[in-house]
Design a protein around this motif. Structure first.
Motif, mmCIF file in Angstrom:
data_model
loop_
_atom_site.group_PDB
_atom_site.id
_atom_site.type_symbol
_atom_site.label_atom_id
_atom_site.label_comp_id
_atom_site.label_asym_id
_atom_site.label_seq_id
_atom_site.Cartn_x
_atom_site.Cartn_y
_atom_site.Cartn_z
ATOM 1 N N ARG A 73 -7.846 7.325 -0.618
ATOM 2 C CA ARG A 73 -6.493 7.212 -0.357
ATOM 3 C C ARG A 73 -5.937 7.460 -1.720
ATOM 4 O O ARG A 73 -6.431 6.920 -2.730
ATOM 5 C CB ARG A 73 -6.096 5.781 0.107
ATOM 6 C CG ARG A 73 -6.533 5.498 1.578
ATOM 7 C CD ARG A 73 -6.294 4.049 2.199
ATOM 8 N NE ARG A 73 -6.529 3.129 1.088
ATOM 9 C CZ ARG A 73 -8.071 2.619 1.300
ATOM 10 N NH1 ARG A 73 -8.848 3.252 2.379
ATOM 11 N NH2 ARG A 73 -8.506 1.889 0.692
ATOM 12 N N GLY A 131 2.508 -8.361 0.249
ATOM 13 C CA GLY A 131 1.202 -7.910 0.698
ATOM 14 C C GLY A 131 0.009 -8.459 -0.192
ATOM 15 O O GLY A 131 0.427 -8.988 -1.160
ATOM 16 N N GLU A 132 -1.115 -8.156 0.146
ATOM 17 C CA GLU A 132 -2.146 -8.736 -0.458
ATOM 18 C C GLU A 132 -2.724 -8.017 -1.689
ATOM 19 O O GLU A 132 -2.350 -6.816 -1.605
ATOM 20 C CB GLU A 132 -3.553 -8.886 0.308
ATOM 21 C CG GLU A 132 -3.412 -9.659 1.584
ATOM 22 C CD GLU A 132 -3.391 -11.110 0.979
ATOM 23 O OE1 GLU A 132 -4.613 -11.443 0.369
ATOM 24 O OE2 GLU A 132 -2.682 -11.705 1.513
ATOM 25 N N LEU A 169 -6.245 3.322 7.756
ATOM 26 C CA LEU A 169 -6.080 4.461 6.979
ATOM 27 C C LEU A 169 -7.646 5.038 6.653
ATOM 28 O O LEU A 169 -8.639 4.239 6.572
ATOM 29 C CB LEU A 169 -5.485 4.355 5.696
ATOM 30 C CG LEU A 169 -3.793 4.152 6.192
ATOM 31 C CD1 LEU A 169 -3.313 3.749 4.601
ATOM 32 C CD2 LEU A 169 -3.032 5.365 6.624
ATOM 33 N N ARG A 200 0.281 -2.111 -1.974
ATOM 34 C CA ARG A 200 -0.410 -3.061 -1.139
ATOM 35 C C ARG A 200 -0.516 -2.744 0.256
ATOM 36 O O ARG A 200 -1.450 -3.211 1.027
ATOM 37 C CB ARG A 200 0.263 -4.522 -1.336
ATOM 38 C CG ARG A 200 0.301 -5.012 -2.662
ATOM 39 C CD ARG A 200 0.614 -6.137 -2.808
ATOM 40 N NE ARG A 200 0.376 -6.762 -4.256
ATOM 41 C CZ ARG A 200 1.165 -8.112 -4.662
ATOM 42 N NH1 ARG A 200 1.602 -8.799 -3.637
ATOM 43 N NH2 ARG A 200 0.686 -8.543 -5.769
ATOM 44 N N GLU A 201 0.376 -1.887 0.758
ATOM 45 C CA GLU A 201 -0.059 -1.271 2.059
ATOM 46 C C GLU A 201 -0.825 -0.300 2.034
ATOM 47 O O GLU A 201 -2.003 -0.695 3.019
ATOM 48 C CB GLU A 201 1.392 -0.788 2.765
ATOM 49 C CG GLU A 201 1.313 -0.183 4.211
ATOM 50 C CD GLU A 201 2.237 0.962 4.405
ATOM 51 O OE1 GLU A 201 3.698 0.673 3.704
ATOM 52 O OE2 GLU A 201 2.108 1.783 5.189
ATOM 53 N N LEU A 202 -0.888 0.624 1.416
ATOM 54 C CA LEU A 202 -1.720 1.640 1.582
ATOM 55 C C LEU A 202 -2.959 1.524 0.621
ATOM 56 O O LEU A 202 -4.180 2.280 1.112
ATOM 57 C CB LEU A 202 -1.097 3.158 0.976
ATOM 58 C CG LEU A 202 0.013 3.276 1.373
ATOM 59 C CD1 LEU A 202 0.593 4.657 1.074
ATOM 60 C CD2 LEU A 202 -0.293 3.768 2.935
ATOM 61 N N ARG A 203 -3.238 0.596 -0.299
ATOM 62 C CA ARG A 203 -4.380 0.212 -0.928
ATOM 63 C C ARG A 203 -5.112 1.579 -1.552
ATOM 64 O O ARG A 203 -6.107 1.652 -1.351
ATOM 65 C CB ARG A 203 -5.277 -0.618 0.015
ATOM 66 C CG ARG A 203 -4.574 -1.485 0.795
ATOM 67 C CD ARG A 203 -5.163 -2.759 1.400
ATOM 68 N NE ARG A 203 -5.943 -3.501 0.195
ATOM 69 C CZ ARG A 203 -5.164 -4.585 -0.108
ATOM 70 N NH1 ARG A 203 -4.101 -4.899 -0.101
ATOM 71 N NH2 ARG A 203 -5.904 -5.820 -0.929
ATOM 72 N N HIS A 212 -3.828 -5.857 -5.009
ATOM 73 C CA HIS A 212 -4.697 -4.556 -4.790
ATOM 74 C C HIS A 212 -4.967 -4.037 -6.058
ATOM 75 O O HIS A 212 -3.695 -3.713 -6.658
ATOM 76 C CB HIS A 212 -4.312 -3.410 -3.779
ATOM 77 C CG HIS A 212 -5.245 -2.426 -3.760
ATOM 78 N ND1 HIS A 212 -6.345 -2.336 -3.208
ATOM 79 C CD2 HIS A 212 -4.736 -0.991 -4.193
ATOM 80 C CE1 HIS A 212 -6.866 -0.811 -3.510
ATOM 81 N NE2 HIS A 212 -5.966 -0.340 -3.833
ATOM 82 N N MET A 235 -9.109 -1.476 6.717
ATOM 83 C CA MET A 235 -8.502 -2.732 6.527
ATOM 84 C C MET A 235 -7.132 -2.358 7.041
ATOM 85 O O MET A 235 -6.451 -3.214 7.509
ATOM 86 C CB MET A 235 -8.591 -3.358 5.142
ATOM 87 C CG MET A 235 -7.823 -4.497 4.584
ATOM 88 S SD MET A 235 -8.116 -4.828 3.005
ATOM 89 C CE MET A 235 -9.570 -4.185 2.381
ATOM 90 N N ASN A 236 -6.668 -1.173 6.460
ATOM 91 C CA ASN A 236 -5.421 -0.736 6.947
ATOM 92 C C ASN A 236 -5.370 0.441 8.077
ATOM 93 O O ASN A 236 -4.343 1.095 7.982
ATOM 94 C CB ASN A 236 -4.502 -0.417 5.784
ATOM 95 C CG ASN A 236 -5.114 0.677 4.929
ATOM 96 O OD1 ASN A 236 -6.358 1.259 5.273
ATOM 97 N ND2 ASN A 236 -4.683 0.806 3.556
#
Ligand code: ZN
Length: 298
Positions: A8, A174-175, A4, A129-132, A177, A1-2
């Motif tokens: 994480r 961001g979305e 990565l 929200r970026e890294l989730r 999470h 999704m990101n």
């Protein structure tokens, strides 16, 4: 999704050096395994005391240049741990080190202690929200030992984890999470006793003028509170020691011992311990987890 890696891990700390002392082993191990390891440090550590006499001029009451110097130390420590994603909350210098509890620096404008928790948390929501991340590591409500920035880092991290999951909160960041598991840094009483027994046995070979006491170790709790224990290969213990050594203005490392600016020897822990406070444990009843990602979906 990101884009990565599947696993994480996000760690939130108050000052450069806290991450290496508390989680150096864990960070090095997961980075080597290919997980995404991200560190958010809330201040530059501008108010720290300086150990090497040749750098004493950097201190806040002299050149006030310690923050920039510690940024370099942090980068060197992260290179030792193999961690490439390290950031300062809100950008470098956004929040200033508040100094020890009770000092006038606590309430100075711009200090992290005087920051509004929700405002500070918004910066961290954006990162979450970026890294989730599936796993978040931070301090207990006392910050481990009562330092204002550590207490505030705890508050901001816990609040950000909550806000990041709220669908109605700031979609511009961001979305939503939800972080699967939240851990606090802990040290079991038995490990502290064993570590200080090691120090006493070493006696005069301990290369520091004095010896700290078990009360100087942050986050100590009865053993039964520990839910996860990270043990790693010797090379990761070496990476942790090297990362601590990179914070040369703050830490002196000698073999299995280290000292902060008070020059009192402490044991360098070759295991790291955690208490799961949100999310389902991945270990069987009563057993300790040996993987912070146990039971979470990639
Ligand atoms: Zn600290």
């Amino acid at each position: 999704m990101n884009g990565l890696p599947a696993r994480r891990l996000l760690l939130v700390h108050a000052h450069p050096d806290d991450e290496s002392i508390n989680n150096g082993l864990t960070m090095a191990k997961y980075a080597a395994e290919g997980a995404h390891v991200a560190l958010v440090t809330c201040t530059l550590g501008e108010e720290g005391e300086v150990i090497p006499p040749s750098l004493a001029h950097l201190a806040a009451d002299r050149d006030d240049a310690l923050g920039a110097h510690r940024t370099g130390e942090l980068a060197a420590a992260m290179a030792e741990l193999g961690v490439t994603d390290h950031r300062f909350l809100g950008g470098p210098g956004r929040f200033r080190d508040s100094g020890m509890m009770g000092l006038p620096q606590n309430s100075r404008p711009g200090s992290f202690w005087s920051a509004d928790v929700d405002e500070a948390a918004a910066h961290l929501v954006e990162v979450i929200r970026e890294l989730r991340p599936q796993v978040l590591v931070t301090y207990d409500p006392d910050g481990g030992y009562g330092h204002p920035d550590h207490i505030q880092a705890h508050r901001v991290a816990m609040r950000a984890a909550e806000l990041a999951a709220e669908g109605a909160y700031r979609r511009d960041l961001g979305e939503p999470h939800r972080i699967g598991k939240v851990y606090w840094n802990r040290v079991p009483r038995s490990a502290v006793e064993e570590g200080f027994a090691r120090l006493r046995e070493a006696g005069e070979k301990v290369p520091f003028p004095g010896v700290a006491s078990p009360e100087d170790v942050p986050g100590v709790v009865p053993d039964e509170r520990i839910t996860a224990e990270i043990t790693a290969d010797e090379r990761f213990v070496a990476a942790k020691a090297a990362a601590m050594r990179a914070h040369a203005t703050q830490i002196a490392v000698d073999g299995p011992f280290f000292a902060l600016s008070n020059d009192l020897a402490q044991p360098l822990f070759a295991q790291e311990f955690y208490e799961l406070v949100q999310g389902a444990p991945g270990a069987g009843p009563g057993g300790r987890e040996h993987d912070l990602f146990a039971g979470v979906e990639a």
